[in-house]
Design a protein around this motif. Structure first.
Motif, PDB file in Angstrom:
ATOM      1  N   PHE A   1      18.206  51.684  39.884  1.00 33.56           N
ATOM      2  CA  PHE A   1      19.204  52.674  39.507  1.00 33.56           C
ATOM      3  C   PHE A   1      20.070  52.115  38.386  1.00 33.56           C
ATOM      4  CE2 PHE A   1      18.087  53.453  43.865  1.00 33.56           C
ATOM      5  CZ  PHE A   1      17.950  54.826  43.916  1.00 33.56           C
ATOM      6  N   LEU A   2      20.378  52.982  37.423  1.00 27.70           N
ATOM      7  CA  LEU A   2      21.363  52.684  36.394  1.00 27.70           C
ATOM      8  C   LEU A   2      22.704  53.169  36.931  1.00 27.70           C
ATOM      9  CD1 LEU A   2      22.337  52.009  33.481  1.00 27.70           C
ATOM     10  CD2 LEU A   2      21.723  54.364  32.894  1.00 27.70           C
ATOM     11  N   ILE A   3      23.664  52.281  37.023  1.00 26.07           N
ATOM     12  CA  ILE A   3      25.002  52.637  37.496  1.00 26.07           C
ATOM     13  C   ILE A   3      25.945  52.562  36.300  1.00 26.07           C
ATOM     14  CG2 ILE A   3      26.867  52.114  39.113  1.00 26.07           C
ATOM     15  CD1 ILE A   3      24.143  52.773  40.429  1.00 26.07           C
ATOM     16  N   GLN A   4      26.671  53.635  36.067  1.00 20.31           N
ATOM     17  CA  GLN A   4      27.703  53.673  35.033  1.00 20.31           C
ATOM     18  C   GLN A   4      29.007  53.973  35.752  1.00 20.31           C
ATOM     19  OE1 GLN A   4      24.862  56.456  33.061  1.00 20.31           O
ATOM     20  NE2 GLN A   4      25.964  55.755  31.231  1.00 20.31           N
ATOM     21  N   ALA A   5      30.015  53.163  35.498  1.00 21.66           N
ATOM     22  CA  ALA A   5      31.263  53.301  36.249  1.00 21.66           C
ATOM     23  C   ALA A   5      32.471  53.152  35.339  1.00 21.66           C
ATOM     24  CB  ALA A   5      31.325  52.243  37.353  1.00 21.66           C
ATOM     25  N   GLY A   6      33.526  53.834  35.726  1.00 23.74           N
ATOM     26  CA  GLY A   6      34.804  53.744  35.028  1.00 23.74           C
ATOM     27  C   GLY A   6      35.905  53.521  36.045  1.00 23.74           C
ATOM     28  N   TYR A   7      36.766  52.555  35.781  1.00 25.91           N
ATOM     29  CA  TYR A   7      37.870  52.265  36.690  1.00 25.91           C
ATOM     30  C   TYR A   7      38.993  53.276  36.530  1.00 25.91           C
ATOM     31  CZ  TYR A   7      35.842  47.726  37.767  1.00 25.91           C
ATOM     32  OH  TYR A   7      35.017  46.725  38.204  1.00 25.91           O
ATOM     33  N   THR A   8      39.626  53.612  37.642  1.00 26.06           N
ATOM     34  CA  THR A   8      40.881  54.358  37.604  1.00 26.06           C
ATOM     35  C   THR A   8      41.976  53.364  37.244  1.00 26.06           C
ATOM     36  OG1 THR A   8      41.382  53.923  39.921  1.00 26.06           O
ATOM     37  CG2 THR A   8      40.068  55.908  39.438  1.00 26.06           C
ATOM     38  N   THR A   9      43.203  53.835  37.138  1.00 24.41           N
ATOM     39  CA  THR A   9      44.324  52.943  36.849  1.00 24.41           C
ATOM     40  C   THR A   9      44.424  51.859  37.915  1.00 24.41           C
ATOM     41  OG1 THR A   9      45.502  54.729  35.745  1.00 24.41           O
ATOM     42  CG2 THR A   9      46.824  52.849  36.448  1.00 24.41           C
ATOM     43  N   GLU A  10      44.298  52.241  39.169  1.00 26.30           N
ATOM     44  CA  GLU A  10      44.381  51.254  40.257  1.00 26.30           C
ATOM     45  C   GLU A  10      43.223  50.268  40.194  1.00 26.30           C
ATOM     46  OE1 GLU A  10      46.914  50.618  42.426  1.00 26.30           O
ATOM     47  OE2 GLU A  10      47.888  52.054  41.106  1.00 26.30           O
ATOM     48  N   GLY A  11      42.032  50.756  39.891  1.00 25.58           N
ATOM     49  CA  GLY A  11      40.877  49.875  39.771  1.00 25.58           C
ATOM     50  C   GLY A  11      41.030  48.893  38.627  1.00 25.58           C
ATOM     51  N   THR A  12      41.587  49.348  37.521  1.00 30.62           N
ATOM     52  CA  THR A  12      41.809  48.470  36.374  1.00 30.62           C
ATOM     53  C   THR A  12      42.814  47.379  36.719  1.00 30.62           C
ATOM     54  OG1 THR A  12      41.308  50.270  34.841  1.00 30.62           O
ATOM     55  CG2 THR A  12      42.506  48.395  33.956  1.00 30.62           C
ATOM     56  N   LYS A  13      43.850  47.733  37.470  1.00 28.88           N
ATOM     57  CA  LYS A  13      44.818  46.723  37.908  1.00 28.88           C
ATOM     58  C   LYS A  13      44.130  45.669  38.778  1.00 28.88           C
ATOM     59  CE  LYS A  13      48.827  49.793  37.782  1.00 28.88           C
ATOM     60  NZ  LYS A  13      49.798  50.544  38.598  1.00 28.88           N
ATOM     61  N   GLY A  14      43.224  46.115  39.647  1.00 26.05           N
ATOM     62  CA  GLY A  14      42.477  45.173  40.484  1.00 26.05           C
ATOM     63  C   GLY A  14      41.595  44.260  39.659  1.00 26.05           C
ATOM     64  N   LEU A  15      40.931  44.823  38.646  1.00 32.69           N
ATOM     65  CA  LEU A  15      40.085  44.029  37.751  1.00 32.69           C
ATOM     66  C   LEU A  15      40.916  42.979  37.016  1.00 32.69           C
ATOM     67  CD1 LEU A  15      37.410  43.425  36.281  1.00 32.69           C
ATOM     68  CD2 LEU A  15      38.008  45.266  34.686  1.00 32.69           C
ATOM     69  N   LEU A  16      42.083  43.375  36.534  1.00 32.04           N
ATOM     70  CA  LEU A  16      42.958  42.422  35.846  1.00 32.04           C
ATOM     71  C   LEU A  16      43.379  41.289  36.788  1.00 32.04           C
ATOM     72  CD1 LEU A  16      45.216  44.842  33.773  1.00 32.04           C
ATOM     73  CD2 LEU A  16      43.590  43.155  32.869  1.00 32.04           C
ATOM     74  N   GLY A  17      43.551  41.611  38.056  1.00 30.77           N
ATOM     75  CA  GLY A  17      43.987  40.607  39.023  1.00 30.77           C
ATOM     76  C   GLY A  17      42.913  39.619  39.420  1.00 30.77           C
ATOM     77  N   GLU A  18      41.672  40.080  39.546  1.00 28.63           N
ATOM     78  CA  GLU A  18      40.622  39.178  40.027  1.00 28.63           C
ATOM     79  C   GLU A  18      39.577  38.822  38.987  1.00 28.63           C
ATOM     80  OE1 GLU A  18      37.537  40.909  42.780  1.00 28.63           O
ATOM     81  OE2 GLU A  18      39.038  42.504  42.883  1.00 28.63           O
ATOM     82  N   GLY A  19      39.610  39.491  37.848  1.00 19.67           N
ATOM     83  CA  GLY A  19      38.672  39.173  36.779  1.00 19.67           C
ATOM     84  C   GLY A  19      37.269  39.718  37.026  1.00 19.67           C
TER      85      GLY A  19
END
Length: 106
Positions: free
Chosen positions: A4-22
């Motif tokens: 499967f090809l997965i394409q994803a976009g973070y919400t604002t909350e998801g982006t904050k989580g990404l910034l926190g854990e890398g």
């Protein structure tokens, strides 16, 4: 194993989580979820634009992919699209199958 090809976009909350854990932290989380259902992450890339993450994953079946998709979407931190991928050989097999079809209005 289906791919499967997965394409994803973070919400604002998801982006904050990404910034926190890398990115490494998110990849580890994805690998844990996928392997927990008998799958494998073939490739994972971060991007910018409409999609923040693009992945190719293998799952034992479509139901496993659907289970992950439902759970991830329910978190509210990411929006995803899953596209089944077919091999050249699978398309060759499909092209050889006879299909009876009548076009609308014909």
């Amino acid at each position: 194993m289906p791919k499967f090809l997965i394409q994803a976009g973070y919400t604002t909350e998801g982006t904050k989580g990404l910034l926190g854990e890398g990115g490494s932290g998110r990849r580890a989380a994805v690998e844990q979820v996928v392997s927990g259902l008998g799958g494998r992450v073939e490739a994972m890339y971060f991007a910018f634009g409409d999609d923040d993450v693009v992945m190719i994953v293998d799952f034992p079946d479509s139901v496993s992919m659907a289970a992950v998709s439902l759970t991830v979407k329910a978190s509210g931190t990411v929006r995803t699209r899953a596209t089944p991928l077919l091999t050249v050989e699978e398309i060759d097999e499909a092209a050889r199958r006879e299909v009876t079809f009548r076009a609308a209005g014909a």
